[in-house]
Design an enzyme around this catalytic site. Structure first.
Site, mmCIF file in Angstrom:
data_model
loop_
_atom_site.group_PDB
_atom_site.id
_atom_site.type_symbol
_atom_site.label_atom_id
_atom_site.label_comp_id
_atom_site.label_asym_id
_atom_site.label_seq_id
_atom_site.Cartn_x
_atom_site.Cartn_y
_atom_site.Cartn_z
ATOM 1 N N GLY A 8 34.462 42.381 38.585
ATOM 2 C CA GLY A 8 33.322 42.205 39.486
ATOM 3 C C GLY A 8 32.084 41.606 38.852
ATOM 4 N N GLY A 9 32.265 40.817 37.802
ATOM 5 C CA GLY A 9 31.118 40.181 37.154
ATOM 6 C C GLY A 9 30.344 39.267 38.085
ATOM 7 N N CYS A 41 41.025 31.147 31.970
ATOM 8 C CA CYS A 41 40.512 30.209 30.965
ATOM 9 C C CYS A 41 41.565 29.809 29.932
ATOM 10 C CB CYS A 41 39.306 30.822 30.253
ATOM 11 S SG CYS A 41 39.703 32.303 29.274
ATOM 12 N N ILE A 65 46.377 34.197 44.966
ATOM 13 C CA ILE A 65 45.598 33.256 45.767
ATOM 14 C C ILE A 65 46.531 32.324 46.542
ATOM 15 C CG2 ILE A 65 44.066 31.249 45.580
ATOM 16 C CD1 ILE A 65 42.585 32.824 43.355
ATOM 17 N N GLU A 66 47.663 31.950 45.917
ATOM 18 C CA GLU A 66 48.617 31.082 46.599
ATOM 19 C C GLU A 66 49.252 31.787 47.802
ATOM 20 O OE1 GLU A 66 49.947 30.804 42.253
ATOM 21 O OE2 GLU A 66 48.380 31.895 43.295
ATOM 22 N N SER A 89 35.723 38.979 31.282
ATOM 23 C CA SER A 89 34.595 38.917 32.209
ATOM 24 C C SER A 89 33.587 37.856 31.756
ATOM 25 C CB SER A 89 33.945 40.298 32.330
ATOM 26 O OG SER A 89 33.061 40.319 33.441
ATOM 27 N N ASP A 139 42.124 39.410 43.503
ATOM 28 C CA ASP A 139 42.640 39.432 42.140
ATOM 29 C C ASP A 139 43.978 40.172 42.126
ATOM 30 O OD1 ASP A 139 40.918 38.969 39.234
ATOM 31 O OD2 ASP A 139 42.859 39.969 39.123
#
Length: 372
Positions: A14-15, A79, A57-58, A357, A34
């Site tokens: 939740g950043g 990342c 998400i897909e 995060s 998520d």
């Protein structure tokens, strides 16, 4: 005016949500998405009223996206496909698949969002994924700004993160180009300041290279520690007590990795980036704290390689080196004291979650610029 409807993708702990709160924006997170079960537990612990979608998400259809009718997307895609320590698989890395799916969905939405903010690591700026992003933004009629930032450049109150792993932040505004409200100091335009926000002035004569470091690295660290505009690490530390004993480095690690450690004192004004491997791996995962503040590093490391193992260990032990606690790393990331972790989350898991995060005040500043 009605609150902005915000979609938070790759929500983690939740950043982004916390940064949205810190920006004092009138907004409502209509869904956080998520697949990490543990991260979702932490998210629910801190934002219990936010709808949390524990799915890929897909797996979200175009119709489901349209029903959310969001005004803003906040996202921090994986990342690993872009980081300097990874394989740099870019768009061929399976972890980029969900991001490419978002780029495919975006132009087909019934209502385009007004704002989009994406955070990633240094390396994303030269990736094919970024090129795909820019093509999609052009198709949708967005204007955008890009920032390669260290928190010490934009927020002189938060020392976490240095040149080793700068943030890659992208701010996109469909309504109009986001106005830049950064002063020349915040934009880092001082000719005597390097890209890592350190002074270009040289190290004092006689400075001692006590570890496997270059003169340039020592100069950078010296200059950062003498930048009085940045708070000292001691302002972010917990009180030393009996429970701190669990954070002291094992003797085996001291002997094996002594020359690879980035050692900081409470009076330092910098730290290296804390990654998800902190507390498990030693090299390149984050700084360690020297709690015996009166002991000089030079006196410990000088000629230490010539000593027998037992004497070497005795010398290293005098530094009383420990890992930063999860709470201290959360402090350095700018999470408020009320932000917490469920009791069942272990220390190692906290390190992993925090390492994935972001720096809250930096993102809050970017949201303010985006909406400004």
């Amino acid at each position: 005016m009605a609150p902005l409807r915000v979609l938070e993708l790759y929500s983690g702990i939740g950043g982004m949500h916390q940064a949205l709160k810190e920006s004092c924006t009138s907004a409502e997170v209509v869904a956080a998405v998520d697949v990490n079960t543990l991260a979702n537990e932490v998210y629910k612990h801190n934002f219990p009223s936010t709808p949390l979608w524990a799915k890929t998400i897909e797996g979200i259809t175009l119709k489901e996206f349209d029903r959310l009718s969001f005004d803003m997307i906040l996202m921090s895609p994986p990342c690993q496909p872009f980081t300097r320590l990874g394989l740099q698989g870019d768009v061929s890395d399976p972890r980029t698949k969900s991001f490419l799916y978002i780029l495919d969905i975006l132009p087909r939405l019934q209502k385009l969002p007004k704002y989009l903010l994406l955070e990633n690591v240094k390396g994303f700026e030269s990736s094919s994924a970024r090129s795909e992003l820019l093509r999609t933004l052009a198709t949708c009629g967005f204007k955008y700004q890009e920032f390669l930032l260290s928190p010490t450049c934009i927020l002189t109150r938060f020392p976490d993160q240095d040149l080793e792993d700068l943030f890659k932040d992208k701010v996109i505004d469909k309504v109009g180009e986001a106005s830049s409200s950064l002063s020349s100091e915040e934009k880092n335009l001082d000719p005597d300041i390097g890209p890592d926000c350190s002074s270009k002035k040289s190290l004092p004569k006689g400075a001692f290279l006590f570890k496997l470091e270059t003169v340039k690295e020592m100069e950078r660290k010296h200059d950062q520690d003498n930048d009085s505009s940045i708070q000292m690490l001691k302002d972010f530390l917990e009180e030393e007590d009996e429970e701190m004993s669990q954070y002291f480095l094992p003797l085996k690690s001291l002997l094996r990795y002594a020359f690879l450690l980035d050692i900081v004192k409470p009076t330092c004004r910098r730290s290296t980036c804390f990654t998800k491997g902190y507390g498990h791996y030693v090299e390149g995962t984050g700084s360690v704290l020297q709690t015996a503040v009166d002991v000089q590093l030079e006196s410990v490391f000088k000629h230490i390689e010539d000593l027998p193992e037992e004497e070497k260990l005795m010398k290293l032990s005098t530094l009383k080196l420990r890992y930063f606690t999860p709470r201290e790393i959360a402090n350095l990331h700018g999470f408020p004291l009320e932000f917490g972790f469920p009791d069942k989350v272990t220390i190692k898991q906290c390190y992993r979650l925090l390492g994935n995060s972001l720096n809250v005040p930096v993102v809050a500043k970017l949201i303010s610029i985006l909406l400004g």
